[in-house]
Scaffold this motif. Sequence first.
Motif, PDB file in Angstrom:
ATOM      1  N   GLU A  51       0.477  -0.869  -0.337  1.00  0.00           N
ATOM      2  CA  GLU A  51       0.414   0.372   0.028  1.00  0.00           C
ATOM      3  C   GLU A  51       0.433   1.119   0.504  1.00  0.00           C
ATOM      4  OE1 GLU A  51      -3.097   0.127  -0.203  1.00  0.00           O
ATOM      5  OE2 GLU A  51      -4.081  -1.619  -0.264  1.00  0.00           O
ATOM      6  N   TYR A  71     -13.571   4.491  -5.521  1.00  0.00           N
ATOM      7  CA  TYR A  71     -14.840   4.642  -4.550  1.00  0.00           C
ATOM      8  C   TYR A  71     -16.072   4.025  -5.948  1.00  0.00           C
ATOM      9  CZ  TYR A  71     -18.812   6.153  -2.449  1.00  0.00           C
ATOM     10  OH  TYR A  71     -20.218   6.786  -2.250  1.00  0.00           O
ATOM     11  N   ALA A  74     -15.527   0.407  -4.813  1.00  0.00           N
ATOM     12  CA  ALA A  74     -16.137  -0.428  -3.409  1.00  0.00           C
ATOM     13  C   ALA A  74     -17.364  -0.034  -3.607  1.00  0.00           C
ATOM     14  CB  ALA A  74     -15.522   0.455  -2.039  1.00  0.00           C
ATOM     15  N   CYS A  79     -19.099  -2.861  -0.427  1.00  0.00           N
ATOM     16  CA  CYS A  79     -17.707  -3.175   0.635  1.00  0.00           C
ATOM     17  C   CYS A  79     -18.083  -1.167   1.434  1.00  0.00           C
ATOM     18  CB  CYS A  79     -16.020  -2.740   0.463  1.00  0.00           C
ATOM     19  SG  CYS A  79     -14.987  -2.989   1.642  1.00  0.00           S
ATOM     20  N   TRP A  81     -17.240  -0.414   4.517  1.00  0.00           N
ATOM     21  CA  TRP A  81     -15.582   0.071   4.721  1.00  0.00           C
ATOM     22  C   TRP A  81     -14.911   0.935   3.971  1.00  0.00           C
ATOM     23  CZ3 TRP A  81     -10.991   0.467   4.584  1.00  0.00           C
ATOM     24  CH2 TRP A  81      -9.803   1.357   5.793  1.00  0.00           C
ATOM     25  N   CYS A  82     -14.363   0.291   2.565  1.00  0.00           N
ATOM     26  CA  CYS A  82     -14.187   0.913   1.805  1.00  0.00           C
ATOM     27  C   CYS A  82     -15.042   2.296   1.070  1.00  0.00           C
ATOM     28  CB  CYS A  82     -14.154   0.039   0.762  1.00  0.00           C
ATOM     29  SG  CYS A  82     -12.682  -0.756   0.926  1.00  0.00           S
ATOM     30  N   GLY A  86     -12.891   5.878   1.726  1.00  0.00           N
ATOM     31  CA  GLY A  86     -13.148   6.223   0.638  1.00  0.00           C
ATOM     32  C   GLY A  86     -13.585   8.136   0.311  1.00  0.00           C
ATOM     33  N   GLU A 160      -8.526  -1.789  -5.520  1.00  0.00           N
ATOM     34  CA  GLU A 160      -9.666  -1.786  -4.744  1.00  0.00           C
ATOM     35  C   GLU A 160     -10.312  -2.868  -4.704  1.00  0.00           C
ATOM     36  OE1 GLU A 160     -12.496  -0.428  -2.317  1.00  0.00           O
ATOM     37  OE2 GLU A 160     -10.046   0.081  -2.097  1.00  0.00           O
ATOM     38  N   ARG A 163      -9.121  -5.400  -2.145  1.00  0.00           N
ATOM     39  CA  ARG A 163      -8.858  -4.495  -0.571  1.00  0.00           C
ATOM     40  C   ARG A 163     -10.907  -4.972  -0.366  1.00  0.00           C
ATOM     41  NH1 ARG A 163      -7.312   0.515  -2.639  1.00  0.00           N
ATOM     42  NH2 ARG A 163      -5.503   0.912  -2.407  1.00  0.00           N
ATOM     43  N   ALA A 164     -12.045  -4.367  -1.392  1.00  0.00           N
ATOM     44  CA  ALA A 164     -12.930  -4.757  -1.040  1.00  0.00           C
ATOM     45  C   ALA A 164     -13.473  -6.229  -0.999  1.00  0.00           C
ATOM     46  CB  ALA A 164     -14.239  -4.019  -2.085  1.00  0.00           C
ATOM     47  N   ASN A 167     -12.167  -7.277   2.432  1.00  0.00           N
ATOM     48  CA  ASN A 167     -12.934  -6.557   3.399  1.00  0.00           C
ATOM     49  C   ASN A 167     -14.872  -7.276   3.616  1.00  0.00           C
ATOM     50  OD1 ASN A 167     -10.971  -5.455   3.960  1.00  0.00           O
ATOM     51  ND2 ASN A 167     -11.486  -3.764   3.435  1.00  0.00           N
ATOM     52  N   ASP A 174     -18.352  -0.304   7.938  1.00  0.00           N
ATOM     53  CA  ASP A 174     -17.358   0.778   8.183  1.00  0.00           C
ATOM     54  C   ASP A 174     -16.997   1.381   9.621  1.00  0.00           C
ATOM     55  OD1 ASP A 174     -20.654   2.548   8.794  1.00  0.00           O
ATOM     56  OD2 ASP A 174     -20.687   0.889   7.745  1.00  0.00           O
TER      57      ASP A 174
END
Length: 197
Positions: A51, A71, A74, A79, A81-82, A86, A160, A163-164, A167, A174
Motif C-alpha cells: 500500500e 470509490y 468499493a 464494501c 468499510w471501503c 473513501g 480496490e 481490498r473490497a 473486507n 464501516d
Amino acid sequence: MSRIPAVAPQDAGLLVRIAYRLARRRVGEVPEPFAVAANHRKLFFAGTMHELAVERAVHVMPKALLQLAVYRTAWTVGCSWCVDFGVMLQRLDGLDVERLRHIADFEASDAYSDEERDAIRYADAMTATPMTVTDEEVATLVDRYGHEGVVELTYQIGLENQRARFNHALGITDQGFGSGDTCLVPWDVSEPATARA
C-alpha cells in the motif's frame, strides 16, 4: 463485528503495535482491515508495504479521478468499510463528497464530468464478473492519460477490488471514517479516540 477478530495491541508483537501507532497517527484510528490482517503477520507487513509503495508510485492520473474510480469500485462490490474510508479520503482532499450521493445515477447527474464518467464506466467494466472492458474504453483513456495513466487507473481499480472483496468477505464494515464521527476498532469501544491520541 468482523468474521475474524481484529488483533488487539496487547496481543500483537512489537512491530505490529508500532504499525498501529503509525496508522492511528496518520488516519486517526487503526483501520479494522489492518487489525484483522494482523492475524497473519507476514501478509500484514506485505500488504502494508505494498500500500505504501503504491501510494508513492501513483503520480500521473488526477488524484480526484483515481479516488472516484476506487470509490465506485468499493460501492459496486458492496464494501461499506471501503466506501466509508473513501469518503474520508475525498473529504480530506477537499473534494465534493456530497456528489457521491449521486454515484448510482452518474450517467445522468450533473455532478460528474465526461472524464469522470469514463473512469466510472471503466471501473464498472473491470469490476463486473466476467469483466466487460472493451478496446474502445481503453483507447479513450489512453488518448486522455497515456499508457502510464491507464496502467495507474487499472492498477488502482484492481487493487480496490482486492481490498473490497477481502473486507466484504471477512465481514468488515464501516468504521465511521467517512462521517467524521469517532471511529473505533472492536477492541477499544470504551474509550473515545481523542483520549487515546
